[in-house]
Structures are given as structure tokens and as C-alpha cells.
Design an enzyme around this catalytic site. Structure first.
Site, mmCIF file in Angstrom:
data_model
loop_
_atom_site.group_PDB
_atom_site.id
_atom_site.type_symbol
_atom_site.label_atom_id
_atom_site.label_comp_id
_atom_site.label_asym_id
_atom_site.label_seq_id
_atom_site.Cartn_x
_atom_site.Cartn_y
_atom_site.Cartn_z
ATOM 1 N N SER A 28 -4.688 9.715 7.087
ATOM 2 C CA SER A 28 -3.898 8.481 7.110
ATOM 3 C C SER A 28 -3.070 8.296 5.843
ATOM 4 O O SER A 28 -1.936 7.810 5.922
ATOM 5 C CB SER A 28 -4.782 7.266 7.354
ATOM 6 O OG SER A 28 -5.693 7.130 6.332
ATOM 7 N N LEU A 29 -3.599 8.688 4.677
ATOM 8 C CA LEU A 29 -2.729 8.647 3.499
ATOM 9 C C LEU A 29 -1.551 9.593 3.728
ATOM 10 O O LEU A 29 -0.405 9.282 3.377
ATOM 11 C CB LEU A 29 -3.507 9.049 2.243
ATOM 12 C CG LEU A 29 -4.549 8.027 1.744
ATOM 13 C CD1 LEU A 29 -5.313 8.600 0.550
ATOM 14 C CD2 LEU A 29 -3.892 6.709 1.352
ATOM 15 N N HIS A 88 -16.469 4.089 10.524
ATOM 16 C CA HIS A 88 -16.885 5.148 9.611
ATOM 17 C C HIS A 88 -18.401 5.263 9.715
ATOM 18 O O HIS A 88 -19.106 4.249 9.666
ATOM 19 C CB HIS A 88 -16.473 4.821 8.173
ATOM 20 C CG HIS A 88 -16.491 6.017 7.291
ATOM 21 N ND1 HIS A 88 -17.664 6.621 6.905
ATOM 22 C CD2 HIS A 88 -15.493 6.759 6.758
ATOM 23 C CE1 HIS A 88 -17.374 7.677 6.157
ATOM 24 N NE2 HIS A 88 -16.069 7.778 6.052
ATOM 25 N N HIS A 141 -13.500 0.664 10.231
ATOM 26 C CA HIS A 141 -12.844 1.385 9.143
ATOM 27 C C HIS A 141 -11.346 1.567 9.334
ATOM 28 O O HIS A 141 -10.575 1.379 8.395
ATOM 29 C CB HIS A 141 -13.518 2.748 9.010
ATOM 30 C CG HIS A 141 -13.013 3.579 7.877
ATOM 31 N ND1 HIS A 141 -13.065 3.146 6.566
ATOM 32 C CD2 HIS A 141 -12.451 4.811 7.842
ATOM 33 C CE1 HIS A 141 -12.561 4.085 5.773
ATOM 34 N NE2 HIS A 141 -12.164 5.093 6.522
ATOM 35 N N ARG A 190 -15.400 11.937 13.180
ATOM 36 C CA ARG A 190 -16.069 10.658 12.893
ATOM 37 C C ARG A 190 -16.593 9.940 14.122
ATOM 38 O O ARG A 190 -17.648 9.316 14.072
ATOM 39 C CB ARG A 190 -15.083 9.722 12.195
ATOM 40 C CG ARG A 190 -14.957 10.077 10.768
ATOM 41 C CD ARG A 190 -14.188 9.057 10.037
ATOM 42 N NE ARG A 190 -14.012 9.584 8.704
ATOM 43 C CZ ARG A 190 -13.054 9.220 7.876
ATOM 44 N NH1 ARG A 190 -12.184 8.308 8.250
ATOM 45 N NH2 ARG A 190 -12.972 9.753 6.692
ATOM 46 N N ARG A 200 -8.856 9.302 14.549
ATOM 47 C CA ARG A 200 -8.158 9.894 13.396
ATOM 48 C C ARG A 200 -9.043 10.899 12.676
ATOM 49 O O ARG A 200 -10.223 10.658 12.429
ATOM 50 C CB ARG A 200 -7.791 8.787 12.411
ATOM 51 C CG ARG A 200 -7.236 9.326 11.107
ATOM 52 C CD ARG A 200 -7.094 8.237 10.074
ATOM 53 N NE ARG A 200 -8.369 7.730 9.650
ATOM 54 C CZ ARG A 200 -8.772 7.651 8.379
ATOM 55 N NH1 ARG A 200 -7.975 8.054 7.412
ATOM 56 N NH2 ARG A 200 -9.937 7.151 8.072
ATOM 57 N N GLU A 245 -13.573 17.897 4.918
ATOM 58 C CA GLU A 245 -14.167 16.710 5.528
ATOM 59 C C GLU A 245 -14.337 16.949 7.018
ATOM 60 O O GLU A 245 -13.848 17.943 7.557
ATOM 61 C CB GLU A 245 -13.296 15.470 5.267
ATOM 62 C CG GLU A 245 -13.268 15.080 3.790
ATOM 63 C CD GLU A 245 -12.505 13.799 3.524
ATOM 64 O OE1 GLU A 245 -12.963 13.017 2.695
ATOM 65 O OE2 GLU A 245 -11.436 13.591 4.136
ATOM 66 N N GLY A 265 0.843 -1.189 0.000
ATOM 67 C CA GLY A 265 0.000 0.000 0.000
ATOM 68 C C GLY A 265 0.878 1.239 0.000
ATOM 69 O O GLY A 265 2.069 1.187 -0.324
HETATM 70 C C1 FAD Z 1 -12.748 2.371 1.767
HETATM 71 C C2 FAD Z 1 -11.646 3.188 2.394
HETATM 72 C C3 FAD Z 1 -11.579 4.546 2.133
HETATM 73 C C4 FAD Z 1 -10.556 5.307 2.693
HETATM 74 N N1 FAD Z 1 -10.443 6.638 2.369
HETATM 75 C C5 FAD Z 1 -9.391 7.341 2.836
HETATM 76 C C6 FAD Z 1 -9.162 8.676 2.422
HETATM 77 O O1 FAD Z 1 -9.898 9.216 1.611
HETATM 78 N N2 FAD Z 1 -8.090 9.337 2.929
HETATM 79 C C7 FAD Z 1 -7.229 8.764 3.826
HETATM 80 O O2 FAD Z 1 -6.265 9.410 4.257
HETATM 81 N N3 FAD Z 1 -7.418 7.490 4.222
HETATM 82 C C8 FAD Z 1 -8.451 6.776 3.747
HETATM 83 N N4 FAD Z 1 -8.617 5.477 4.141
HETATM 84 C C9 FAD Z 1 -7.611 4.872 5.020
HETATM 85 C C10 FAD Z 1 -6.362 4.597 4.206
HETATM 86 O O3 FAD Z 1 -6.722 4.209 2.903
HETATM 87 C C11 FAD Z 1 -5.531 3.499 4.833
HETATM 88 O O4 FAD Z 1 -5.343 3.738 6.201
HETATM 89 C C12 FAD Z 1 -4.159 3.444 4.179
HETATM 90 O O5 FAD Z 1 -4.294 3.363 2.778
HETATM 91 C C13 FAD Z 1 -3.375 2.262 4.702
HETATM 92 O O6 FAD Z 1 -2.203 2.161 3.931
HETATM 93 P P1 FAD Z 1 -1.113 1.096 4.355
HETATM 94 O O7 FAD Z 1 -0.013 1.247 3.378
HETATM 95 O O8 FAD Z 1 -0.809 1.253 5.795
HETATM 96 O O9 FAD Z 1 -1.867 -0.315 4.208
HETATM 97 P P2 FAD Z 1 -2.638 -0.984 2.976
HETATM 98 O O10 FAD Z 1 -2.843 -0.030 1.870
HETATM 99 O O11 FAD Z 1 -3.844 -1.660 3.520
HETATM 100 O O12 FAD Z 1 -1.629 -2.113 2.494
HETATM 101 C C14 FAD Z 1 -1.364 -3.219 3.328
HETATM 102 C C15 FAD Z 1 -0.458 -4.182 2.584
HETATM 103 O O13 FAD Z 1 0.075 -5.126 3.491
HETATM 104 C C16 FAD Z 1 -0.005 -6.416 2.912
HETATM 105 N N5 FAD Z 1 0.018 -7.390 4.012
HETATM 106 C C17 FAD Z 1 -0.717 -7.400 5.145
HETATM 107 N N6 FAD Z 1 -0.348 -8.422 5.914
HETATM 108 C C18 FAD Z 1 0.623 -9.090 5.265
HETATM 109 C C19 FAD Z 1 1.405 -10.255 5.537
HETATM 110 N N7 FAD Z 1 1.259 -10.973 6.682
HETATM 111 N N8 FAD Z 1 2.317 -10.655 4.624
HETATM 112 C C20 FAD Z 1 2.472 -9.989 3.456
HETATM 113 N N9 FAD Z 1 1.779 -8.875 3.145
HETATM 114 C C21 FAD Z 1 0.867 -8.433 4.045
HETATM 115 C C22 FAD Z 1 -1.269 -6.381 2.096
HETATM 116 O O14 FAD Z 1 -1.258 -7.404 1.113
HETATM 117 C C23 FAD Z 1 -1.138 -4.980 1.491
HETATM 118 O O15 FAD Z 1 -0.271 -5.043 0.371
HETATM 119 C C24 FAD Z 1 -9.629 4.702 3.576
HETATM 120 C C25 FAD Z 1 -9.712 3.334 3.846
HETATM 121 C C26 FAD Z 1 -10.696 2.576 3.253
HETATM 122 C C27 FAD Z 1 -10.753 1.110 3.537
#
Ligand code: FAD
Length: 528
Positions: free
Chosen positions: A387-388, A240, A347, A288, A382, A128, A25
């Protein structure tokens, strides 16, 4: 790739890297790109096709430089909004550090190829809940995450990314990281590496219904606890307020972005009465936790399954919100003609693995960034679109720090520590118990019922992804239950009916740590 005897006599594959990043991500790919730029051999692991990042809708909160900002926006104002939403538990220094680095991090994302929506030759800004002004940049209307993921995927093409690789255990020698134990189609293997970055995302699948993709099962929390690293603020799970309700209660459900309320959509019940009138001065744009609790309370009063988001009067709905439009139409709802049925859904994890603002944990060589981490940015709740931002900023810093650590530490030799067996509860039972007892509102009786179920966990041999996830969900649920029981007050996303007031004496974060394979306990002393 070499093979050796181990893990109870079975052969396991072995490889080397300088930095292993777990997750693809926003946090993982930004970290991997930074570590790669630092000249290190980077391997990126991913277990699932979808990330939460790709589903993000509303946008990224970022303070633009003077002259481009709107509503007199400033770093001070964004810090103040974030801290106000965080219910007294934000680390203000961490918030300032991350917020003030936001514009630089977004510019870097643009260099990676991301494109954001514009109006009049500038980035279009929206507002927001909890934000005092317009500071949210977005892409493709409400498809911000898809654009962020696309740009980072493109920029990462030259990286060594291993799909269908599940990280099972962080290996260490008691003082520093030595590698990661991984399961893939070839069976168990070891990646020897001095630096590991956890970027595993969230834990929404602790619950029956969630906005999160199916890989959000708390794996990083479990990996950290097992490695002896504490997690904190884990009782603060954000619901959410507006997850689409289409009659289906379980699994990943579509989100109806908060930006709709930012543009003027109203939350009403089945009788057309406002849900948030008199609840908070910001009304439907309150933080929220406040809006989710108001919706939950209204549903309890009316006995209805959902409330409604009335967005019929918004102009250019389908153009501005194509993702929401598609999700609604798929569920047979036309948002231009009909109020959208919604209810709160699991969420976001406000807490996580305790780190500094460069993603460093207490274990040398172990870093965490993104939703899995607890930097002090979010406190008890939050703020939308933070979070992005945090994933971008801290992901980059963690990748850089991981590369530096790897260069200083040199090659490592990791040893597996025994059979791959963990306690686990059946997933459906766990999700039902979490949904009943640790959702928007909780009380001691319900949390005790939950811990009673978790105590029945049986030992499971980890043969594949589902086993790893069930074990991770089990230990993560334990951490949530222990922290939620400890917090005998209501604050932010943690609302206890048996302790409805906020207790100023409890304005401190709770850290939990592993206490043997079957339990976690509150760690004494200051958290972070
Ligand atoms: C529907 C939705 C809408 C959202 N809208 C917003 C927004 O508008 N603005 C904002 O700031 N935030 C938003 N958020 C929150 C934000 O998107 C997330 O908090 C953020 O993208 C998380 O990023 P990350 O890189 O931490 O994890 P993720 O993007 O979830 O990536 C996690 C990665 O870890 C991998 N992984 C997990 N466990 C393992 C393992 N054991 N072994 C190997 N790989 C593993 C997964 O395969 C994935 O590749 C939203 C969230 C959702 C669900």
C-alpha cells in the site's frame, strides 16, 4: 480570504486554488508535490495530527533492478504474488502498471530525503506474508512509515498545508468538480478549485479496535459517494492477524509487524500449538486473510482472548524491531523473554473509490489515491507492503493528472448545495455493530442486524470534525454492509460462515453508489 452569505444564511469564507489535496499521508503529499511541480496553486488539507503512513512498520514492496534484486525477484514475480493474494479480483494490468513503476517512485522518495536500511552497501530486503522472496525495503528497522512521513513532510515545507481543516463535501456542477466545502476554526468555507485529490486514507475506526490512527474514518468514501462516484471492493476489509493484545480492546492498538514472521517468528496458541499448520502451504507466511481467519478460528475454538507470536529466538530483536519493542514494553511485555499476545485487528481497506491507475474517477476533476482508492491493485486482499507502494506511485500520477486537469479547466465557481446535514449513528453503537457483524467472519443475519442499526441513523448538523466523521462512518458502514450482503460467497478478506465456499461465478468486483442521502445500493453492471 473573502466572506459571503450561504450555507443557510451563515457567512462562510472563500478561497481559490488550482488543486486541493485532502490528506497529508504518503498519497496526499506525493500528489501535492507532483501538482506543485506542475506549476499549479496547490492547497493541502489535513484534519488530524497522525497519518496511517507515519505508523507503517514493515516497509515498501519494491522490485529492484536486476543485479540488486534478491531471490531472482522480478516484476512478473511481484505481480504474480499480488494477484494470487487478491483472490481473483485484482486487475492484473493495474497491478503491473503500479509494480513496474515502484522502483522509480522509491528513487523519487529518496530524492525527497528518505533513507532506507542498508546491509553491505545495499538496501536490506526482508520478506513478508504472501511474497515469494525478499523484496521489502524498510527504514529504522520497523519504522518505515515514520521515515517516509518525515521525508515527505520536509519536502513539503514550502507547500500551503492547512491543518485542522476538515473536508466536508466535494462540490461540482453535475459534470465536473468546482471545489470543496471545508470546516475549520473559522467555520464553513469554500475552496474553489477545478481539481480535488482525495487522499484521506482508511476506515479502521468502523471497528472498536484498529491499528489505524483516529482520523481513519472513511471520509473519502463518504465524499466520493456523495459526489455520485462509485466505490468498489469495499467489503474487503483486511484484518491484520497480529495486533497487540494487552487487555484493552478499543481504539487504536499497536501493530506487531508481519516482518517478524518474515524473520522466523511463530504464531502459536496458549498451548504452544501452531496456528497455521495445515492451513496453507506458506504456514505463518500465508497471505493475511488466511492467517487472520486461522487466528480467528483458533480463538473461537479455544475461547481465548489472544494467540501468541513467539519471537524470542530472533537475533538483535530490539535493534531490528524498535517500534514493536517499544509498544510491547509499554504494555509490560518483554518480547525477548515472552511470546507476544496478539489478535486480529481492523487494518486496511482493500477497496475504495473507483479510479484508474492515475487516480482519475468518473467525475472530471476528482482524483483519489492511496488507501481511499480502488485501483484494482489489491482485489479481495492486499499483499503486505503493497500500500505504501501504491500510494507513492498513484499519488504522484494523480497529482500530475490533477495539475493537468486544472490547467485545462481553468478557474471554477463553486456553489454550496444546501444545509450541512447528514445521517449519522452514534459512533460507539456503530463500532460495536461492525465488530460483531462485519469483522473477520460474517453472515447474512449479522449483516442484516447491522443494516437495521444503520437504518436508525438520524439527521445530524455537521458542526465539527466529530460530526463529519460520524456521518462518514455511517455511510461507509452502509457501503460495507450492502456489498458484504451482496457477496454470497467467501473470498479474500470477506469470509461468510453461511457461504463458506468461493463461487467462481462471483469473481467480479461489486460497485456501490449513493441512492439518496440515507442509503447506498449495489450499482448494476460491471464495476470497473
Ligand atoms: C500500524 C500500520 C502499519 C502499516 N504498515 C504498513 C507497511 O509496513 N507497509 C505498507 O505498505 N503499508 C502499511 N500500512 C498501510 C499504510 O500505512 C496505509 O495504507 C497508507 O499509509 C495510507 O496512506 P494514505 O496517504 O492513503 O493515508 P494516510 O496516511 O492515512 O493519510 C490520510 C490523511 O487524510 C487526512 N484526512 C482524512 N479525512 C480528512 C478530511 N475529511 N479532511 C481533511 N483531511 C482528512 C488525514 O488527516 C491524513 O492527513 C500500515 C498501516 C498501519 C495503520
Amino acid at each position: 480570504m473573502t466572506r459571503a452569505a450561504g450555507c443557510g444564511g451563515a457567512g462562510f469564507w472563500q478561497q481559490r486554488a488550482d488543486v486541493v489535496v485532502i490528506g497529508t499521508g504518503v498519497a496526499g503529499l506525493v500528489a501535492a508535490l507532483a501538482a506543485h511541480r506542475g506549476g499549479r496553486k496547490v492547497v493541502v488539507l489535513s484534519k488530524a495530527a497522525q497519518t496511517a503512513t507515519s505508523y507503517a512498520q514493515g516497509g515498501i514492496a519494491v522490485v529492484l533492478p536486476a543485479g540488486l534484486a534478491e531471490d531472482g525477484d522480478s516484476v512478473d514475480a511481484h505481480v504474480a504474488d499480488t494477484v494470487a493474494a487478491g483472490g481473483g479480483l485484482c486487475d492484473a494490468d493495474a497491478v503491473r502498471s503500479i509494480v513496474s513503476d515502484g522502483h522509480r517512485a522509491v528513487r523519487e522518495l529518496v530524492e525527497y530525503g528518505a533513507r532506507f536500511d542498508e546491509a553491505g552497501g545495499r538496501w536490506a530486503l526482508t520478506r513478508e506474508g504472501g511474497h515469494s522472496g525478499r523484496r521489502i525495503i524498510h527504514a529504522g528497522g520497523d519504522a518505515t512509515g515514520a521515515e517516509v512521513q518525515r521525508a515527505l513532510d520536509d519536502a513539503s515545507r514550502r507547500l500551503d498545508i492547512r491543518r485542522n481543516h476538515v473536508a466536508v463535501q466535494v462540490l461540482h456542477d453535475g459534470t465536473a468538480v468546482t471545489g470543496v466545502l471545508v470546516l475549520n476554526d473559522d467555520g464553513p468555507g469554500i475552496l474553489h478549485a477545478p481539481s480535488v485529490v482525495l487522499a484521506t486514507g482508511g476506515l479502521g475506526h468502523l471497528y472498536e479496535a484498529t491499528t489505524n490512527p483516529d482520523g481513519s474514518t472513511g471520509d473519502g468514501i463518504a465524499l466520493a459517494l456523495e459526489a455520485g462516484v462509485a466505490v468498489s471492493d469495499i467489503e474487503f476489509i483486511q484484518f491484520h492477524p497480529t495486533m497487540l493484545y494487552d487487555g484493552h480492546r478499543g481504539g487504536r492498538r499497536p501493530l506487531i509487524t508481519e516482518a517478524l514472521r518474515g524473520e522466523g517468528a511463530k504464531l502459536v496458541d496458549a498451548q504452544g500449538r501452531s496456528v497455521t499448520d495445515g492451513v496453507h502451504p506458506m504456514g505463518d507466511l500465508a497471505p493475511r486473510d488466511v492467517v487472520a481467519a486461522a487466528v480467528d478460528a483458533r480463538l473461537r475454538t479455544t475461547g481465548d482472548a489472544c494467540v501468541y507470536l513467539d519471537a524470542r529466538h530472533l537475533p538483535d530483536f530490539a535493534t531490528r524491531f524498535p517500534t514493536v519493542t517499544a509498544a510491547c514494553l509499554q504494555a509490560g511485555i518483554d518480547p525477548v523473554r515472552t511470546p507476544i499476545p496478539v489478535r486480529p485487528g481492523a487494518h486496511y481497506s482493500c477497496g475504495g473509490v473507483v479510479t484508474d491507475t492515475a487516480g482519475r474517477t468518473d467525475l472530471a476533476g476528482l482524483f483519489a489515491a492511496g488507501e481511499v482508492a480502488r485501483t484494482g491493485m489489491h482485489g479481495a486482499n492486499r499483499l503486505a507492503s503493497n500500500s505504501l507502494l501504491e500510494g507513492l506511485v498513484v499519488g504522484g500520477r494523480a497529482g500530475h493528472a490533477a495539475a493537468e486537469h486544472a490547467a485545462a479547466a481553468g478557474p471554477t465557481r463553486a456553489q454550496p448545495t444546501g444545509p450541512l446535514v447528514r445521517p449519522a449513528v452514534a459512533r460507539a453503537d456503530l463500532q460495536r455493530a461492525m465488530t460483531r457483524n462485519a469483522s473477520v467472519i460474517r453472515d447474512a443475519d449479522g449483516l442484516q442486524t447491522l443494516t437495521g442499526l444503520l437504518d436508525t441513523a438520524t439527521r445530524r448538523t455537521l458542526r465539527g470534525r466529530a460530526d463529519v466523521e460520524d456521518a462518514a462512518l455511517t455511510v461507509t458502514a452502509q457501503a460495507v454492509a450492502v456489498a458484504a450482503l451482496q457477496r454470497t460467497e467467501s473470498r479474500g478478506c470477506h469470509q461468510r460462515t453461511d457461504h463458506p465456499r468461493t463461487d467462481p461465478a462471483q469473481a467480479v468486483s461489486t460497485a456501490v453508489a449513493a441512492d439518496g442521502p440515507l442509503s447506498v445500493k449495489v450499482r448494476a453492471g460491471a464495476c470497473c
